[in-house]
Design a protein around this motif. Structure first.
Motif, PDB file in Angstrom:
ATOM      1  N   ALA A 196       0.812  -1.217   0.000  1.00 25.29           N
ATOM      2  CA  ALA A 196       0.000   0.000   0.000  1.00 25.29           C
ATOM      3  C   ALA A 196       0.846   1.267   0.000  1.00 25.29           C
ATOM      4  CB  ALA A 196      -0.934  -0.006   1.211  1.00 25.29           C
ATOM      5  N   HIS A 197       2.013   1.203   0.668  1.00 23.51           N
ATOM      6  CA  HIS A 197       2.835   2.410   0.825  1.00 23.51           C
ATOM      7  C   HIS A 197       4.134   2.361   0.030  1.00 23.51           C
ATOM      8  CE1 HIS A 197       0.232   2.423   4.467  1.00 23.51           C
ATOM      9  NE2 HIS A 197       0.124   3.680   4.134  1.00 23.51           N
ATOM     10  N   GLU A 198       4.300   1.323  -0.791  1.00 29.86           N
ATOM     11  CA  GLU A 198       5.429   1.214  -1.726  1.00 29.86           C
ATOM     12  C   GLU A 198       6.781   1.355  -1.028  1.00 29.86           C
ATOM     13  OE1 GLU A 198       4.891   3.750  -5.067  1.00 29.86           O
ATOM     14  OE2 GLU A 198       3.108   2.678  -5.782  1.00 29.86           O
ATOM     15  N   TYR A 199       7.009   0.537  -0.018  1.00 25.47           N
ATOM     16  CA  TYR A 199       8.337   0.449   0.582  1.00 25.47           C
ATOM     17  C   TYR A 199       8.700  -1.021   0.716  1.00 25.47           C
ATOM     18  CZ  TYR A 199       6.288  -0.710   5.197  1.00 25.47           C
ATOM     19  OH  TYR A 199       5.627  -1.318   6.234  1.00 25.47           O
ATOM     20  N   PHE A 200       9.943  -1.301   1.041  1.00 24.58           N
ATOM     21  CA  PHE A 200      10.431  -2.674   1.087  1.00 24.58           C
ATOM     22  C   PHE A 200      11.462  -2.787   2.190  1.00 24.58           C
ATOM     23  CE2 PHE A 200      13.151  -6.200  -0.561  1.00 24.58           C
ATOM     24  CZ  PHE A 200      12.178  -7.179  -0.657  1.00 24.58           C
ATOM     25  N   GLU A 201      10.990  -2.973   3.403  1.00 24.90           N
ATOM     26  CA  GLU A 201      11.860  -3.008   4.569  1.00 24.90           C
ATOM     27  C   GLU A 201      11.300  -3.989   5.597  1.00 24.90           C
ATOM     28  OE1 GLU A 201      14.656  -1.420   4.730  1.00 24.90           O
ATOM     29  OE2 GLU A 201      14.418  -0.022   3.035  1.00 24.90           O
ATOM     30  N   HIS A 202      12.169  -4.498   6.475  1.00 24.40           N
ATOM     31  CA  HIS A 202      11.700  -5.321   7.585  1.00 24.40           C
ATOM     32  C   HIS A 202      10.998  -4.460   8.635  1.00 24.40           C
ATOM     33  CE1 HIS A 202      13.512  -9.069   6.281  1.00 24.40           C
ATOM     34  NE2 HIS A 202      14.621  -8.416   6.007  1.00 24.40           N
ATOM     35  N   GLU A 203      11.493  -3.260   8.862  1.00 22.38           N
ATOM     36  CA  GLU A 203      10.863  -2.345   9.809  1.00 22.38           C
ATOM     37  C   GLU A 203       9.713  -1.631   9.116  1.00 22.38           C
ATOM     38  OE1 GLU A 203      12.585   1.596  11.591  1.00 22.38           O
ATOM     39  OE2 GLU A 203      13.323  -0.080  12.816  1.00 22.38           O
ATOM     40  N   ASP A 204       8.530  -1.611   9.742  1.00 21.03           N
ATOM     41  CA  ASP A 204       7.387  -0.963   9.096  1.00 21.03           C
ATOM     42  C   ASP A 204       7.431   0.548   9.317  1.00 21.03           C
ATOM     43  OD1 ASP A 204       6.295  -0.402  11.642  1.00 21.03           O
ATOM     44  OD2 ASP A 204       5.069  -2.224  11.642  1.00 21.03           O
ATOM     45  N   LEU A 205       6.442   1.252   8.792  1.00 18.60           N
ATOM     46  CA  LEU A 205       6.471   2.707   8.812  1.00 18.60           C
ATOM     47  C   LEU A 205       6.279   3.279  10.212  1.00 18.60           C
ATOM     48  CD1 LEU A 205       4.525   3.544   5.528  1.00 18.60           C
ATOM     49  CD2 LEU A 205       6.993   3.411   5.904  1.00 18.60           C
ATOM     50  N   SER A 206       5.782   2.482  11.124  1.00 16.53           N
ATOM     51  CA  SER A 206       5.668   2.940  12.507  1.00 16.53           C
ATOM     52  C   SER A 206       6.901   2.580  13.323  1.00 16.53           C
ATOM     53  CB  SER A 206       4.420   2.341  13.166  1.00 16.53           C
ATOM     54  OG  SER A 206       4.526   0.927  13.248  1.00 16.53           O
ATOM     55  N   GLY A 207       7.909   1.974  12.661  1.00 17.07           N
ATOM     56  CA  GLY A 207       9.167   1.654  13.326  1.00 17.07           C
ATOM     57  C   GLY A 207       9.202   0.312  14.015  1.00 17.07           C
ATOM     58  N   ARG A 208       8.171  -0.529  13.799  1.00 17.70           N
ATOM     59  CA  ARG A 208       8.132  -1.832  14.479  1.00 17.70           C
ATOM     60  C   ARG A 208       8.922  -2.882  13.710  1.00 17.70           C
ATOM     61  NH1 ARG A 208       2.058  -3.434  15.495  1.00 17.70           N
ATOM     62  NH2 ARG A 208       2.075  -3.087  13.229  1.00 17.70           N
ATOM     63  N   SER A 209       9.651  -3.705  14.433  1.00 17.53           N
ATOM     64  CA  SER A 209      10.401  -4.819  13.861  1.00 17.53           C
ATOM     65  C   SER A 209       9.475  -6.020  13.695  1.00 17.53           C
ATOM     66  CB  SER A 209      11.553  -5.194  14.788  1.00 17.53           C
ATOM     67  OG  SER A 209      11.039  -5.759  15.994  1.00 17.53           O
ATOM     68  N   PRO A 210       9.915  -7.068  12.977  1.00 17.96           N
ATOM     69  CA  PRO A 210       9.096  -8.283  12.886  1.00 17.96           C
ATOM     70  C   PRO A 210       8.728  -8.844  14.255  1.00 17.96           C
ATOM     71  CG  PRO A 210      10.826  -8.351  11.247  1.00 17.96           C
ATOM     72  CD  PRO A 210      11.097  -7.145  12.097  1.00 17.96           C
ATOM     73  N   GLN A 212       8.421  -7.262  17.066  1.00 16.94           N
ATOM     74  CA  GLN A 212       7.449  -6.390  17.719  1.00 16.94           C
ATOM     75  C   GLN A 212       6.054  -6.558  17.114  1.00 16.94           C
ATOM     76  OE1 GLN A 212       9.747  -2.798  17.049  1.00 16.94           O
ATOM     77  NE2 GLN A 212      10.139  -2.574  19.248  1.00 16.94           N
ATOM     78  N   ARG A 213       5.976  -6.781  15.804  1.00 16.75           N
ATOM     79  CA  ARG A 213       4.662  -6.993  15.177  1.00 16.75           C
ATOM     80  C   ARG A 213       4.057  -8.310  15.645  1.00 16.75           C
ATOM     81  NH1 ARG A 213       7.524  -4.762  10.770  1.00 16.75           N
ATOM     82  NH2 ARG A 213       7.973  -6.808   9.862  1.00 16.75           N
ATOM     83  N   VAL A 214       4.885  -9.332  15.768  1.00 10.37           N
ATOM     84  CA  VAL A 214       4.407 -10.630  16.253  1.00 10.37           C
ATOM     85  C   VAL A 214       3.933 -10.514  17.697  1.00 10.37           C
ATOM     86  CG1 VAL A 214       5.227 -12.922  16.931  1.00 10.37           C
ATOM     87  CG2 VAL A 214       5.746 -12.047  14.652  1.00 10.37           C
ATOM     88  N   ARG A 215       4.719  -9.807  18.507  1.00  9.87           N
ATOM     89  CA  ARG A 215       4.372  -9.646  19.925  1.00  9.87           C
ATOM     90  C   ARG A 215       3.081  -8.862  20.091  1.00  9.87           C
ATOM     91  NH1 ARG A 215       8.937  -6.743  21.760  1.00  9.87           N
ATOM     92  NH2 ARG A 215      10.036  -8.588  20.998  1.00  9.87           N
ATOM     93  N   ALA A 216       2.824  -7.915  19.186  1.00 11.13           N
ATOM     94  CA  ALA A 216       1.654  -7.053  19.301  1.00 11.13           C
ATOM     95  C   ALA A 216       0.339  -7.808  19.177  1.00 11.13           C
ATOM     96  CB  ALA A 216       1.721  -5.947  18.251  1.00 11.13           C
ATOM     97  N   VAL A 217       0.342  -8.962  18.513  1.00 18.78           N
ATOM     98  CA  VAL A 217      -0.899  -9.736  18.367  1.00 18.78           C
ATOM     99  C   VAL A 217      -0.999 -10.845  19.409  1.00 18.78           C
ATOM    100  CG1 VAL A 217      -1.044  -9.212  15.907  1.00 18.78           C
ATOM    101  CG2 VAL A 217       0.078 -11.323  16.641  1.00 18.78           C
ATOM    102  N   GLY A 218      -0.098 -10.851  20.361  1.00 20.81           N
ATOM    103  CA  GLY A 218      -0.182 -11.805  21.447  1.00 20.81           C
ATOM    104  C   GLY A 218       0.563 -13.106  21.243  1.00 20.81           C
TER     105      GLY A 218
END
Length: 285
Positions: A196-210, A212-218
């Protein structure tokens, strides 16, 4: 132990052709819904699992576009719905995510809904979400959206069972991975966000790492790895590309990992190829 194992696959030099317009539009709309569900409508709701794309609900969305109610359209499509939610938005593909967020995000993020169908005509998009009984006899079984994860898992586990050489390092056979719906949902959220935002990085636009994203959903992570790619059009192509890249191959062959999730999302504008994300993890005991 919390250790981030990820390496950047620099666009995977396997350029994908543009998807057919209709299929891409459908993927974009479904991707937008999955992003909203994975993010809990911007964090105001618990994260919801990804939906399954159901061809009967595609038909229901088309029938709804022709008139009547979404519930009636679902019934006429052959889908036996216990509950339905439906959204109609009008706008360009690039605005679909924002339009859905502004329309009925809470309904789209309903955790009791399991399946989704989409129909697009011009600038109009109709989405029908539902939960129901098994599809009628002879009807196609619903396929996971947005990636044939079982095929990717088979390819990865075939390599792990044999052992392989990753660049200059040899790996012995490793135990098979199992699919995780939670990891698949997180993978899809990141793939769709990159698309959607045309970027290609492990860190998302809010600065979260993989991790951190996994941890955020429990998900109770102990170790997390991520491989990403842009361009491949099939599970075979993307897995082969990762195996040809030593760092990504090492992630796949790491015997500590026990679970995997994989997803893709279609890009927009000039970058309409597929963005892929593979998450590898081991949960805490």
């Amino acid at each position: 132990m919390r250790r981030l194992l990820h390496s950047h696959l620099g666009r995977l030099a396997l350029l994908a052709g543009a998807l057919a317009a209709t299929a891409t539009a459908q993927a974009d709309a479904v991707s937008a819904v999955q992003v909203l569900r994975a993010g809990g409508c911007g964090g105001i709701l618990p994260a919801a699992r990804p939906l399954y794309h159901n061809v009967l609900l595609d038909r229901a969305a088309e029938l709804w576009a022709g008139g009547g109610s979404p519930a009636t359209a679902a019934a006429h499509s052959g889908y036996e719905a216990r509950a339905t939610a439906a959204v109609h938005v009008r706008g360009h593909d690039s605005a679909t995510l924002q339009l859905l967020r502004q329309s009925d995000c809470r309904g789209l993020a309903d955790r009791s809904l399991h399946d989704i169908g989409v129909y697009q005509r011009g600038l109009d998009t109709w989405l029908v979400l539902a939960s129901g009984s098994a599809v009628s006899a002879g009807a196609p079984a619903p396929a996971p959206a947005p990636v044939p994860a079982t095929r990717a898992l088979q390819l990865v586990n075939d390599v792990r069972s044999r052992g392989v050489r990753c660049g200059g390092r040899s790996f012995a056979p490793a135990p098979p991975l199992r699919l995780s719906a939670t990891l698949a949902g997180v993978a899809f959220g990141h793939a769709a966000d990159m698309a959607a935002h045309e970027y290609f990085e492990h860190e998302d636009l809010s600065g979260r790492s993989p991790a951190q994203r996994v941890r955020a959903v429990g998900y109770p992570e102990k170790l997390v790895g991520e491989n990403i790619a842009y361009g491949p059009q099939s599970s075979q192509e993307v897995v082969r590309g990762w195996l040809d890249s030593p760092a990504h191959c090492e992630n796949i062959m790491d015997s500590r990992f026990t679970e995997m999730g994989i997803a893709y999302a279609a890009g927009h504008g000039s970058r309409r190829g597929l963005y892929w994300v593979q998450l590898l993890a081991v949960p805490r005991s």
